[in-house]
Each structure stands twice: as C-alpha cells, then as structure tokens.
Design a protein around this motif. Structure first.
Motif, mmCIF file in Angstrom:
data_model
loop_
_atom_site.group_PDB
_atom_site.id
_atom_site.type_symbol
_atom_site.label_atom_id
_atom_site.label_comp_id
_atom_site.label_asym_id
_atom_site.label_seq_id
_atom_site.Cartn_x
_atom_site.Cartn_y
_atom_site.Cartn_z
ATOM 1 N N MET A 1 0.857 -1.196 0.000
ATOM 2 C CA MET A 1 0.000 0.000 0.000
ATOM 3 C C MET A 1 0.883 1.233 0.000
ATOM 4 N N PRO A 2 0.406 2.332 -0.554
ATOM 5 C CA PRO A 2 1.214 3.555 -0.569
ATOM 6 C C PRO A 2 1.481 4.019 0.864
ATOM 7 N N ASP A 3 2.633 4.587 1.036
ATOM 8 C CA ASP A 3 2.987 5.102 2.356
ATOM 9 C C ASP A 3 1.954 6.069 2.912
ATOM 10 N N ALA A 4 1.465 6.931 2.047
ATOM 11 C CA ALA A 4 0.506 7.951 2.514
ATOM 12 C C ALA A 4 -0.802 7.291 2.960
ATOM 13 N N HIS B 1 -16.326 21.943 7.503
ATOM 14 C CA HIS B 1 -17.028 21.887 6.220
ATOM 15 C C HIS B 1 -16.147 21.216 5.178
ATOM 16 N N ASP B 2 -16.793 20.583 4.233
ATOM 17 C CA ASP B 2 -16.050 19.889 3.181
ATOM 18 C C ASP B 2 -15.031 20.820 2.530
ATOM 19 N N SER B 3 -15.429 22.068 2.367
ATOM 20 C CA SER B 3 -14.546 23.024 1.704
ATOM 21 C C SER B 3 -13.284 23.300 2.520
ATOM 22 N N GLU B 4 -13.345 23.062 3.816
ATOM 23 C CA GLU B 4 -12.206 23.350 4.705
ATOM 24 C C GLU B 4 -11.420 22.108 5.079
ATOM 25 N N SER B 5 -11.936 20.967 4.659
ATOM 26 C CA SER B 5 -11.381 19.718 5.165
ATOM 27 C C SER B 5 -10.198 19.286 4.322
ATOM 28 N N THR B 6 -9.020 19.270 4.937
ATOM 29 C CA THR B 6 -7.782 19.069 4.182
ATOM 30 C C THR B 6 -7.559 17.616 3.779
ATOM 31 N N ASN B 7 -7.924 16.708 4.656
ATOM 32 C CA ASN B 7 -7.590 15.308 4.377
ATOM 33 C C ASN B 7 -8.650 14.585 3.554
ATOM 34 N N ARG C 1 -1.013 4.261 4.234
ATOM 35 C CA ARG C 1 -0.704 3.681 5.540
ATOM 36 C C ARG C 1 -0.712 4.745 6.626
ATOM 37 N N LYS C 2 -0.061 5.838 6.347
ATOM 38 C CA LYS C 2 0.017 6.909 7.349
ATOM 39 C C LYS C 2 -1.346 7.478 7.683
ATOM 40 N N THR C 3 -2.131 7.680 6.645
ATOM 41 C CA THR C 3 -3.472 8.208 6.861
ATOM 42 C C THR C 3 -4.282 7.258 7.746
ATOM 43 N N LEU C 4 -4.157 5.989 7.437
ATOM 44 C CA LEU C 4 -4.894 5.004 8.234
ATOM 45 C C LEU C 4 -4.420 4.970 9.685
ATOM 46 N N ILE C 5 -3.104 4.949 9.838
ATOM 47 C CA ILE C 5 -2.586 4.924 11.218
ATOM 48 C C ILE C 5 -3.117 6.128 11.990
ATOM 49 N N ARG C 6 -3.048 7.275 11.348
ATOM 50 C CA ARG C 6 -3.522 8.489 12.004
ATOM 51 C C ARG C 6 -4.996 8.348 12.354
ATOM 52 N N GLN C 7 -5.773 7.922 11.377
ATOM 53 C CA GLN C 7 -7.215 7.903 11.578
ATOM 54 C C GLN C 7 -7.646 6.815 12.558
ATOM 55 N N ILE C 8 -7.097 5.619 12.404
ATOM 56 C CA ILE C 8 -7.528 4.525 13.291
ATOM 57 C C ILE C 8 -7.070 4.775 14.722
ATOM 58 N N SER C 9 -5.842 5.280 14.877
ATOM 59 C CA SER C 9 -5.381 5.493 16.254
ATOM 60 C C SER C 9 -6.169 6.637 16.887
ATOM 61 N N GLN C 10 -6.488 7.627 16.097
ATOM 62 C CA GLN C 10 -7.326 8.719 16.599
ATOM 63 C C GLN C 10 -8.671 8.166 17.053
ATOM 64 N N HIS C 11 -9.174 7.255 16.280
ATOM 65 C CA HIS C 11 -10.439 6.619 16.608
ATOM 66 C C HIS C 11 -10.301 5.782 17.889
ATOM 67 N N ALA C 12 -9.188 5.051 17.995
ATOM 68 C CA ALA C 12 -8.945 4.247 19.208
ATOM 69 C C ALA C 12 -8.858 5.141 20.438
ATOM 70 N N HIS C 13 -8.101 6.224 20.322
ATOM 71 C CA HIS C 13 -7.962 7.139 21.452
ATOM 72 C C HIS C 13 -9.314 7.715 21.852
ATOM 73 N N SER C 14 -10.157 7.966 20.867
ATOM 74 C CA SER C 14 -11.467 8.527 21.179
ATOM 75 C C SER C 14 -12.277 7.556 22.027
ATOM 76 N N GLU C 15 -12.144 6.268 21.722
ATOM 77 C CA GLU C 15 -12.848 5.281 22.544
ATOM 78 C C GLU C 15 -12.335 5.311 23.982
ATOM 79 N N ILE C 16 -11.019 5.387 24.105
ATOM 80 C CA ILE C 16 -10.419 5.308 25.443
ATOM 81 C C ILE C 16 -10.662 6.580 26.239
ATOM 82 N N VAL C 17 -10.400 7.723 25.614
ATOM 83 C CA VAL C 17 -10.652 8.981 26.315
ATOM 84 C C VAL C 17 -12.158 9.130 26.551
ATOM 85 N N GLY C 18 -12.931 8.605 25.619
ATOM 86 C CA GLY C 18 -14.386 8.666 25.750
ATOM 87 C C GLY C 18 -14.921 7.922 26.956
#
Lengths: 316, 276, 276, 316
Positions: free
Chosen positions: A23-26, A198-204, A28-45
């Motif tokens: 898979m492309p590095d980007a 907003h979609d217009s502001e969303s970078t990723n 992988r990185k995007t996924l790591i960022r997103q999934i770990s962010q999601h994991a942290h949200s569960e835990i902090v939540g």
C-alpha cells in the motif's frame, strides 16, 4: 508503479486491502492516524461517562453504564489491534496520545455535569459516531472495516440506551425534564462539530475519499445526523437549541444554523473545558500502571523460562 | 420471624456484593492495562448482578410481609412506598449496611485491589458452594447462578496474586503492603453475625466459620506459589497474631463507608420523587 | 426584577465563598505544620462566615419576594418551605451553583492551595473594596465586614507564595506547577456574567473587568519577589496566550463540583425533614 | 539531695515548678510522657471529628465544628510548647508519636460513623477530658498548669456544643433520635475507659500523686463523670447502655457496670478499629508536609542572611 496499480485496482473493485498487501505510504500513514485517533477517542471517551458510574441513579442504570464504558474499552482494543496491523505498537500509539501528538475526538473535552448528560452523550455523541462508523464498515482497509462491523453492532445499542435515559427523564418530574433539555442544549452543537469542518475546509478528505477510506463527506454525514435527530427529539418532547432549524421542503432536509467554528478549533487546539483533565487522567493511569505492566511481563518471562527448562529436562 | 432473619441475611450478602462492585468500578477507565480495565469491570458487573438479584429478593420479602411491621432499615422513606432493589441499595444510612469491612476498603494500588478481590472471591466461592444446599430455593438459585462468575473471579485474582508476588521486587513489595493493609479485615468473613447464626439454625444459611480451613489452605497455596510469606495467624489474643477487625456485618463500619454512600446515593437522595 | 438580579449576584458571591471554604476545610487536621493547619482553617471559617451572611440575605430576598414567582434554583424543595441559608447552600444541584471554576478546583498540594487562595483573595480584596460603594446597603455592609478578613488572607497567601517561590528548588517547581494548573481559571474572575453586568448597571454590583489591571500588577509584584516567572498573558486568541476557561459563574462547572456537592449535601439530602 | 528537698518543699507548699527549677529526672520524664501524650491526643483527636467537617448538616454546625477542631490544633500547640520547656523538641515529640513510641488517648481509635457521633464526642469525650483537665489546672508543673487553664476554658465550651448537637437530635425526627441513642451507646463505654485502669492497676499513679502531677485518682474522676453524665442524659431523654447504672442512696453516687478491660487493653495495644488509620493519616500529613517545612526554613534563612548583609552594608 506496478504495485500501486494493483492497489488502486483493488480499491476500484471494492476488494479490501489487507495488512500484507502493498500500500502507498501515505495510505498507511493516513490510516494509522485515523484509526489510532479513533482508538484514542474510545479510550478517552470512557472518562466523561465514567464520571457518572459511581453516581448512577439506579442499579440497573449503573450496570448498563458500566457495561457501556467497558464496551468502549473493547472498541479501543479492536482499534489498537487494527493499527498494529499497519506496523505500529499499541504502546507507541498510546505514547503519541499522551504527548499530544495524536488527537482524539474533541467532544470528550466537554464535562458531564448531570445524569442527563449520560443520556445525551449516548444519544447524540454515539449517534453521530455511528453514522461515521457505518460508513467505515465499508472502508477499504480490511482490518479497519471488520473492526467497524463489530463496533457498529454495539454502538447502535448504546445509542438506544442513551435515548432511553432521556426518555425516562422526559417523562419524569419537572426537574428531570429541565435536566434533559439542559443536557441537549449543551451537547447539541459539540455533536455537530464531531463531523469535522465543512467539506470546503477539510484538508484530508479528498485523498481519503479517493482511497475509499472515507465514503461520505463531513457535510453529508452531518446533514444525515441533523435529519435523524431533529425527528427523534420530537419523541422526547424536547427541542434542539437552534433557531434556524427548520424542515426544508425543497431539499427534503432540515436546514440548520452555523456552527461556532472558533469554538471548534479552539477545543481542537487543546483549550476545551476538559482537555487537560482528560489527558492528565490517561497519563496518570498509564504511569501508575507501569509497575503492573512490568511485573506482568517479568513474570511471563520467568514462566516461559521455567517451562523451557522443564521441557529440556524432559527431553534430556 | 424467619422472614426477618432471611431479610437481614440476604441484605448482608447483597451489601457485600454492591460495595465491592462500587469500589471496583472506580477503576473503570483508569486501569493499568486495557485488558485488565475490562476484567475488573467485568467483575464489578457480575457483583452488581448478584446484588440486584439479592436486593430484589429482599424487596419481595419486605413487600410480602407488609402486614407485619417492617424490619428496621427497610430502606423505605417515611410513609413508605414499596421496597425495591433501589430503595434498598440507595436509601439506607451507614449503620444499616451489613457488608463486611473488607469490601469497603479503598482500592489503593492495583496490588491492594487484587488482594481484596482474591480474599473476597475465595470466601464467596466457599459460601456460594454451601449455599447451594440452602433450604431457601431462591438463595440456592442465586448461589448457583453466581458460582460460575465467582469461579472466574477466583482464578483471575489468584493469577494476579501470583503474577505480582512472583513478578518484580516492586510488585512483590506492593503486594506485601497490601497484605498488611487488608489481612486484619479477613477475620470478619468467618465470624458469624447474629443473623448468620440464626440463618444456619433455620437451615437456609451457611456456617461461615466452617469455611475458614479451606479458605486458609487455598490462600497459603497461592501465597506460596506467589513467593509471599504466609499470612500471620489471625485472630484473638494469640501472641504475634494479627488482630482481626470486625463490626461491618453488624453495621459498625470504617469511616470509608460514609464517603462511598455520599457518592453512591447522590441522585436518589437529591431527587426522591424521580424514576430513572 | 432588581430583586432577581440581586438574587443571582449575591448567590454568586456566596457560592464562591462556600466552595473555597469547603475545599480549604479539607486541610483541617492534615496541614503541613500545625500553625498553618490553624491558619488555613481560619480562612475557611472566615469564608463560611461570609457565605452565611450572603445566603441569609438571599433567603431574605427570596422570602420577601414570595408574591412574585421565585427565581429558578430557589433552593427550596417542592411545595417549598421558606428559603434559608441552608436550603440555599445545600439544596441546589450542580447547574445552579454560580461559583467560579477556580474555587472548586482540588486542593492538590500545599502550593496549589496557596496559589488558589492568593489568586482568589486578591480578587476578593479588589471586589469588596468596590462593593463598599454598592447602592445596596446590605452588600456594602457585608463587604466592609469581610474586607478586614480578606486583607489578612491576601497577606498570608502572598507571604506563602514568596516563601515557596523563593524557598527550595522543589517548592519553587511545585509552585510553577500550581501556576500551570490554575492560571487558566483566573480569567473568569474578571469576565462579567450576565447578572454581574446587570448588577453594575443597577448600581449595586462591581465591574469586575475593571479590577483586572490592579490584580495583575499585584500578582506580578508578588511573583517577582517570589522569583517566579510572570504568568503568561491571559485570555483570548492572542498568540502564546493561555486560554482562559469560563462557565462556572453561569453554572457550567468542571466535573469537580459534583463530587463536592455529594459530600457537602449528604445530610441535608438524606434527612430532608430534619433540623440540626 | 539539697535540690530535691527544695523541690519537694515547693510541691508541698503548692508552689509551681518552673522550667529553670531543678527537678528530679523521673519527674521530668513523667511530665514529658504525660504532656506529649496529651498533645498527641489533641492532634489525633482532630481526625475523627475532622471526618465530618465536609458533611456537617448546616453551615452553622459546620462553622462550629471547624472552629472546634481548630481549637484542638491550638491546644496541641500549647502542649507541645509545654513539653519543649522540659528540654525536648516538637519534632522529636511528633516522631515518637509516628513511631508508635508515644501514645495518645485510645478514644480516638473509634470511628465517627454518623453526625450524632460528633455530638457524642463533644459531650462524652470532651466531658471526660475536662474532668481530667480541670484537675490538671492545679498540677505542680507551672507551664502545664497554665496551658491547662487556657484549654479548660475552651473545652467546656466544646462540651456544651456537643450536648447541643445531641439536644437538637433528641428533639428531632425518629431517625435523628435513633441516631442520637446509637451514638451514645457506642461512645459511652470508651469514654469511661478514658480515665484509665482502676486505681489498683494503675502503675504510674502513685508517684504522680505524690508529685501533685495528678491530684485525683482514675476511679474518683470516673465516678464524677458517671454522676454528671447520668444526670445530663435524662435531659436528652436518652439512656446510657448500662443495666447496672443506678443511683445509690448510701454512697450518693451512681453505681455502674464493669468496663470491658480486654477491649481497653486491646485498643491501647494498637488494635482498635482506627489505630492504623489515625497514625497513617498523621504520618501522611507529616511526610507530605516535609517539603513545605523545608522551604519555609530555607526561605527564613535566606531572608535572615539578606537582612544581615543589608545591615552590614548600612554599618559600613
């Protein structure tokens, strides 16, 4: 290039990407960022809701809440495992949270002030989360999608439980009804913010959509949420704190007012009412648990060594 | 009369479960490892489940006995509505709770929580096994249902006692400290309160003093595997013996319980008219 | 209408005093030196005294306004008896308390307690000085009586800030940590809530935003003597500025307050019919 | 021998012994032991009552209780100062408490379980203490006697406040009356134990009486206490938990039952319900306060050095 082609064609054909696939590095990185962010949200939540376990107003509610917060820990586990398939460790992922490098959903930086907040969190916050998660059940990365399927099942259960808490309040004493409305008032706008800018502001967003990590835009999901909640709130005989909220015949959607984006960015930056408190609590749990984790691993090593010795003896 | 005995006896069992559940639940979201956060919460959930079954049974007893005078600490407010699991769990004051002192002790560190759980689960295991023979069908049924859970609690906490005892020097020392903190509260488990004696006589209760030898043997077993020193001989005036605290089962608690209640009861006390 | 404003405004002042008194009183019997145990308890007593005067005044306002509808959070139970200092202090829920966030923060270590007291007393000093000019004679009288006490609180806490800041490396670091913990709660002191704005307009209240420059100057003075770094610029979106939390004065508190109330209110909630 | 004669003649003539006077070693030791034990009792005694400051049922009661516990800290100060006149330091005295070498009154090893306990402690415990303290106002050692005079004034105030709490309960709801009786039941016997063992068993008493440190025997004081309380309890419409309590026309005193001396010695030995908790609390306060005390003394030294430097400059 060959590899990238294969990768993109899989995405095209809706074949899941698996850990061993190229898979492309980007990606992988995007996924790591997103999934770990999601994991942290569960835990902090776990923390804002955990705040009411000790004070839950009945044994039944206490058990339900406890089980729910426990489920979130479980979700965290699934998701940390999913990030590990991408080549990180749980520990590293957690340390990134503690250092402030990794984010988690800003919604958990608001305090739970009354019991009604537990209902509102379940109904609104889990409700918003589900829309996102349902979409993610079809995300292109296999382990993430499968984790999401499991999570979604439990999450919709949570949302109903949250609604049920508010339902009981809405049929209760005047004080309970006031408590219910007050919680809705405080949680409504932050829930809308959960879908991101907003979609217009969303970078990723754009790249994520191409890779089919995301399959709907922030604004689409948000609209779906508003349409859903605007109906459900009627069942509660409560109102949403938005004067602009109005059914639009033309679009067949609810119109609604503008989000306070200054507040949004401010909380993201770390200035929410509970950012410091939440991170401090997580760090404290981690630091005070260090000796426990160490003891467990030393003991496991000892045991293994003993077992090997025994085996050697038996062989000899 | 049997109803009264049954009432106090069952309430005692329920209070034990509730208080330990409340204490354990303080870990939820703050555990040392995610998996163990889940595990201790599980135990908490099991205990709440047991408490609920027991309180429900007490409520039934109280409501059915509505013709006779309700026993003290009925948990109802003045001009009492019907007793419910919640009125019993939430609306008594500190002197009316019958839990043993062990379960109300603070969590301390993970070692203290583990050891408290180990001592209590092992006790509960012996207790529920005997309670299977209770002449009271409801109690026997609750015991049967709970026994599976408690079997797991014993295994889990034993494993952790061994892991910490035989882990690092620090974990070993922390466990020894926990022992010093908690041992004094274990004697009460096996010293029957008045209503326990009556319950044995009446045939529906368990003679807790008879549970002691097996409990001690198992403790010694696990302690030895954990490379811990054997706990000192308990009780009485024996030279070098640790004094055993008691009183909880008769409502004489440590100062801890008042603070647990302030938190536990807040909503029910603040909104007496509300349903949740 | 003026009564309503006066009601909220005075309640806010009372809640501030009560919550800090409650927090400080946790030290009683646990202070680092006997003389300081006594001193912090003294401050606690002064603050309870202030709270009582203010609550009594609010109760009077509420009871006299009995013909008009009572303002929300009147602190009375359903079918309300007369308001009293105790019904106001003990019988509201978290959203009805109007104290600032600073005073509900945990004691932490001695440095944190000291710094919280210093920030608050210095604020209260400026406030009460202005309140002497209040068009409301009762408020002015309470301010006058309290000002002597607060003058001492400022002196005592200033001396301790200097002592800790210029003491050992450890005490200096602890004070810096306390600053990081607490600074974010100081902005709220000078940001008027709705009822404060109305109170200024009506002539009986103090414009808290005008108190800020002098407060900041004094803080900087003491900090410099304490060899502490100047606190960061407060507020708003300024680059490098610390974000200032707010909300307490409008009833949006930190999660701390719920736990304070559970303890504070226990007896009044558990025994609603009782007089003490 | 000459010195001892002077000393004894002073005692005889009811002239107070002062710090600079010669005194027998045993007299000094006895005083240090007794006064420091008394000081520790004041300080440890803050804990059971302190337990209810946060939960006092009205603002007025809260203020009174807080002021009372504060007074006890003050009494501790007077008494630590009195021991210092005998050549020890406050720190050493406190360390002896923490190591378990020094004792404090066993009564404080019982828990305060309800608000009524605060009343009972004031009425019974302070009531018993006062009888002892009134006697000590005439003790032979000057600084101790003078500390006692100050303490007695405040203490009798405390006893009245305790009685007043119980009075309110005794006129209150059925629950309050039950709470009141329950507290009396639990505190009665431990209060009687406060006067110490029977005269026949009391090892230190004889010499102390000769030196006029003590001026009444344990049993005399205890009888006086019983006579006082047995009357006051009637005003409360409550009873004392002693079936043998009965007015004796012949002796003009109340007869009363035998104390459980096993319990007494057991608590003295450290096995009361709260011995560990009380000592742990005191040690914790002391240990966690170490850095504060150190900072204060370092700062004081810096200040002094600066002042001296300034002075030197001015002189130069």
């Amino acid at each position: 290039q060959e590899l990238e082609k294969i990768f993109l064609s899989k995405i095209d054909q809706e074949i899941k990407i698996e850990p061993k696939d190229w898979m492309p590095d980007a990606y992988r990185k995007t996924l790591i960022r997103q999934i770990s962010q999601h994991a942290h949200s569960e835990i902090v939540g776990m923390l804002p809701e955990g705040n009411w376990i000790g004070r839950a107003p009945s044994l039944k509610r206490k058990a339900i809440l406890l089980a729910k917060v426990q489920d979130e820990a479980g979700h965290g586990l699934y998701l940390y495992s999913a990030t590990e398939t991408l080549g990180t460790t749980r520990e590293q992922t957690i340390l990134d949270l503690h250092s402030g490098k990794a984010k988690y959903s800003s919604i958990f930086n608001y305090p739970t002030l009354t019991w009604a907040d537990i209902g509102a969190v379940g109904w609104l916050v889990d409700g918003a989360a589900i829309l996102n998660q349902v979409m993610l059940c079809r995300t292109s990365y296999g382990p993430y999608a499968r984790a999401m399927v499991r999570i979604c099942k439990e999450e919709s259960f949570h949302q109903r439980q949250g609604f049920d808490i508010l339902m009981a309040l809405s049929k209760g004493t005047p004080e309970q009804r006031a408590m219910c409305q007050d919680a809705i008032n405080r949680w409504w706008w932050p829930s809308l913010m959960m879908f991101g800018p907003h979609d217009s502001e969303s970078t990723n967003s754009e790249q994520s959509t191409k890779w089919k990590i995301k399959r709907m835009s922030n604004d689409e999901l948000r609209q779906r949420f508003v349409d859903m909640i605007a109906e459900q709130v009627k069942v509660l005989n409560m109102t949403l704190p938005d004067l602009h909220l109005k059914w639009n015949e033309q679009t067949s959607h609810y119109d609604f007012g503008e989000i306070n984006w200054t507040e949004f960015w401010n909380v993201v930056k770390g200035n929410g009412p509970c950012n410091k408190q939440r991170l401090d609590a997580r760090r404290k749990a981690w630091d005070e648990g260090a000796w426990v984790r160490e003891a467990a691993s030393v003991y496991a090593a000892k045991r293994k060594a003993r077992a090997e010795k025994k085996e050697e003896k038996q062989i000899a | 009369m049997t109803k009264d005995k049954l009432y106090n006896y069952t309430l005692h069992l329920a209070d034990n479960a509730l208080m330990l559940a409340q204490r354990n639940s303080e870990w939820c979201g703050h555990g040392p490892v995610l998996e163990q956060d889940i595990a201790i919460t599980n135990i908490s959930l099991d205990l709440i489940g047991q408490a609920r079954s027991l309180y429900q049974y007490v409520a039934e007893l109280v409501n059915n006995a509505a013709t006779s005078t309700p026993p003290a600490g009925g948990g109802g407010r003045e001009g009492a509505k019907e007793a419910t699991e919640d009125s019993l769990a939430y609306l008594r004051d500190v002197r009316e709770y019958k839990n043993c002192l062990l379960v109300e002790q603070p969590n301390g560190d993970w070692a203290q929580t583990i050891l408290r759980q180990f001592f209590f689960s092992l006790y509960q295991y012996g207790l529920y096994q005997q309670l299977l023979q209770s002449t009271d069908a409801t109690l026997a049924a609750i015991a049967e249902k709970s026994l599976k859970e408690v079997t797991y609690h014993v295994r889990w906490s034993s494993e952790w006692v061994i892991r910490l005892g035989d882990g690092t020097e620090e974990s070993h020392n922390r466990l020894e400290n926990a022992l010093e903190e908690l041992w004094t509260f274990t004697g009460e488990l096996f010293t029957p309160a008045s209503y326990e004696l009556e319950a044995v006589k009446a045939g529906f209760g368990v003679d807790v003093s008879a549970l002691k030898p097996e409990w001690e043997q198992k403790v010694n077993e696990i302690f030895s595997e954990a490379t811990l020193s054997s706990p000192p001989a308990g009780g009485g005036g024996r030279e070098g013996a640790v004094w055993m605290q008691a009183g909880g089962k008769e409502g004489i608690h440590t100062e801890q319980l008042g603070y647990i209640l302030a938190e536990l009861q807040y909503m029910q006390r603040a909104y007496p008219e509300a349903e949740w």
